[in-house]
Structures are given as C-alpha cells and as structure tokens.
Design an enzyme around this catalytic site. Sequence first.
Site, PDB file in Angstrom:
ATOM      1  N   GLU A 170      36.523  -1.235  32.789  1.00  0.00           N
ATOM      2  CA  GLU A 170      37.322  -1.319  33.075  1.00  0.00           C
ATOM      3  C   GLU A 170      38.302  -2.092  34.433  1.00  0.00           C
ATOM      4  OE1 GLU A 170      38.078   3.710  31.814  1.00  0.00           O
ATOM      5  OE2 GLU A 170      38.240   2.892  33.649  1.00  0.00           O
ATOM      6  N   GLU A 366      32.395   5.463  27.224  1.00  0.00           N
ATOM      7  CA  GLU A 366      32.531   6.488  27.709  1.00  0.00           C
ATOM      8  C   GLU A 366      33.441   7.377  27.074  1.00  0.00           C
ATOM      9  OE1 GLU A 366      35.482   5.828  31.614  1.00  0.00           O
ATOM     10  OE2 GLU A 366      33.939   4.673  32.806  1.00  0.00           O
TER      11      GLU A 366
END
Length: 456
Positions: A170, A366
């Site tokens: 991320e 995720e």
Amino acid sequence: MTSDQPLPSFPDGFLWGVSTSAFQIEGAVDEDGRGPSSWDAFVRRPGAVKDGGDATVATGHYHRWREDVELLRELGVDAYRFSVSWPRVQPSGTGPVNAAGLDFYDRLVDALCAAGIRPVPTLFHWDTPLPLEERGGWLERDTARRFADYTEHVAARLGDRVPHWITLNEPAELTLLGYGIGEHAPGRELLFDALPAAHHQLLGHGLAVRALRAHGARSVGIANSHGPVRPLSGGEADTAAAELYDVLTNRLFADPLLTGRYPDENLAAALPGPVADDLKVISEPLDWYGVNYYQPTLVASPGPDAGESEFAGVGLPARLPFSLREIPGKERTGFGWAVVPEGLPEILHTLRARYGDRLPPVMITENGCSYPDPVHDARRIAFHDAHLRALHSACAAGADVRGYFIWSLLDNFEWAEGYSQRFGLVHVDYATLERTPKDSFHWLRGVLRDRAGRQP
C-alpha cells in the site's frame, strides 16, 4: 447473514491465505539488534495513537512465532503473507546486516515450509528504518536504492524457499496518510508535496523486482490498495473531484506499474529525477498483481455542504480539492467502514477494463473487517462469506484471480488506532498474549477442509 449454501468452488491451485505485518504483531522492538523504525518514533508523539498504545509488545509474535505457525497449520491455509521488518534486518537502513534479524525470518520460513504452508513475505510494510526517515525517508531518491540493497540481503538468505514475493504494501496509504496529512508515520503534512514519496516507493519497487529476479525469484507482485471511486452526484464538480481522487489513490500507483506511464503528464512533470528512465524500472513485468480491497469511496467536491470528510477513519484537511462521504444504506464494520462486497468485483472489472492484457493475474492480498466481538464473531463470517461469493462471481465473469488472503490472522496493533480495532481470526488477550481462535477461524477451517474434500 451467511448463506446456507456452501461456498462455490474456486479453481484448482487457488491460493488461500492470511496476512499480517511485522510492526503490528512482532513486538520485541529493541531486542536482538533491531533498530528503531519511523513508526517507533511516531507512536511516541502525544496523541498520535488513539489509545496511547505502542508496538513494544504487540502480539508478542517474535517470541510466540511457533505457536502462530501451529495456528496456521490448524487453520489449513495454503499460504501465509507476513512482512519482513527492514530495521530488524538492517537496523540503520544501510550497511551491515543484523544476523539475528535474518535468523528470525529464516527460522519462520523453515517452520512454514515444514508445515506445508507457502511463505509469502512482504519486503516493506511501512516500517522505514528511522535513520533513513530522518534523512528524508521516501521523499529522497536514495531510499529507493537502499531498499534494493536490503532486498538483496533478504533474497539471498530466504530466496531458496520463498515461492512468492511482495515488494511493497500500500504505497498509496504511506504517501497520503504518512507524508500527505500526517495521520500515520512519519507524520508529515505535505499535502501534494508528498508526491515524491509515491514516485520513490515505486522506483524502489522496480529496483527490488530486479534484485529478486537476480536471485531467481519467479513469482513477484505488489500489494496495492484499490477500491471503486464513486461521485456523490452526477454534477460536474462532484465528478471532477471523484476523478482526481481516483487518480491519486488508484491510477497514480497502478498506471506506472502496468503501463510505464503516469496518468497525467502534468503530474509526471512535477515529480523529481529522470522520470522517463525511472518508469522503465518501475514497470518491470510482474508475475501477479496484488489488490487490497476494503470498501469503495464516495467523493464530493469540497465546500460548506460537503459533509464530513474522512479517509479510513481519519480526517482529511478541508483545503484538499475533494471531500469524502459516508456510503449510505450499508452495514458498517467496527471501524466504521462500509460493507460492500459488490465493490470487489467492481474494482476487478475496472482494472481489467483499464489495463487489459497488461494486467497480470490478480491476488486479493488483503480483505478483512474489524469487529469488537471477542470470539463469537458471526459478522466477520458473514463478511467473508459475502466477499468470497462476490469474488467468485468476478471469476465467473472472466477475472483471473489466483488467491485470497484474509486480513488478519491475529488481532494486532492497528497503526494510529492502536489496539482499538480487532481484525483477527484469532483473538489476542493483550494482557496475557493468549490466543483464542474465533468462530471465524473455525468457519474458515471448515471451508478449507470442505474444499479439500471436494478436490479429486
């Protein structure tokens, strides 16, 4: 509500896993030669963490890793996504390797392999070595080169047993929350002047891909956060604000990787260094593309009637050219995030439409939810049941998805939220560190056993 029907079958070879990250679970922040990270410094700021907690102990995974590997074996997953702590391996971010740090991950990888679980290490999950951060961190080009050097050390030690690698987790969140608005480490408030951090993370990714390939890696990806971006209305101002937000959170990080270009020429011109040459490194071919999905984002133009603006539970400055709104009519997690399973096939369709055959196979690296329920967590079961059915519908419609990783194996230190949010399939008593599998753990174990029973 969970469907009474069994989950539909995913293709043979589909990878089922769970995810964690080093800073959130390991603890032992000053043991065995580990150096301080940007997050170790950040949590000491008054008010930086909502409950005043820090990760000095976290879940104690550094000392209880054998117990956690046994939980993974009992769960029956194919793979375990964890992160390697850069300051544990290379305390200053440069120079000599800390042998004890690499030894820890060497033992963990051996134990996973012995349990029949594929290790999937993430090389960077936000814990920049503090000496590098104090020299500018990811705002500096040199950090990308230092990251490649660190990758060389890890790959040389673990590469003979690691089947899948993730470079970064991320980079959008580190750029926006860490350097843009200061809600995460390193706590900078640079707004659009944070964009060099995005470019240097992507450059570090490309250099790390080359380093991994040099050590024989055959399955390399990245874990980018993605979600649909929707305008509050069909009006011109809301639409323009949504398009800008989509560029900054989705396309700024996917376009360079998958097309070798930034989504806007003016944006590219504002970035530092030889951008055209860097893009050749950034766009090194990937074997798969990781998508972290949690929820869509509803975007409005800024203004007095824009309503409350929030990003993943934190406030955004009013001077940004967009505001974020709650998605109406949706159940919300304990974190306040909207539960929108249909957003997962939606973003997968958007990625396919946008990048075509330049998009490699996808892994959902995720997907998860925070609920306060200690052990009997029916809402978490319903969440994953619904998202897996939505994911299956995307696969049936042509999305090439090769795996699904739940966030997270354990309740853990949830960054600026401290210990207030519980994402785990396993409950952790933070006073005793006792682990108790939740109902969702047993549900997933049943799903995986059922899958194994249906395979020829």
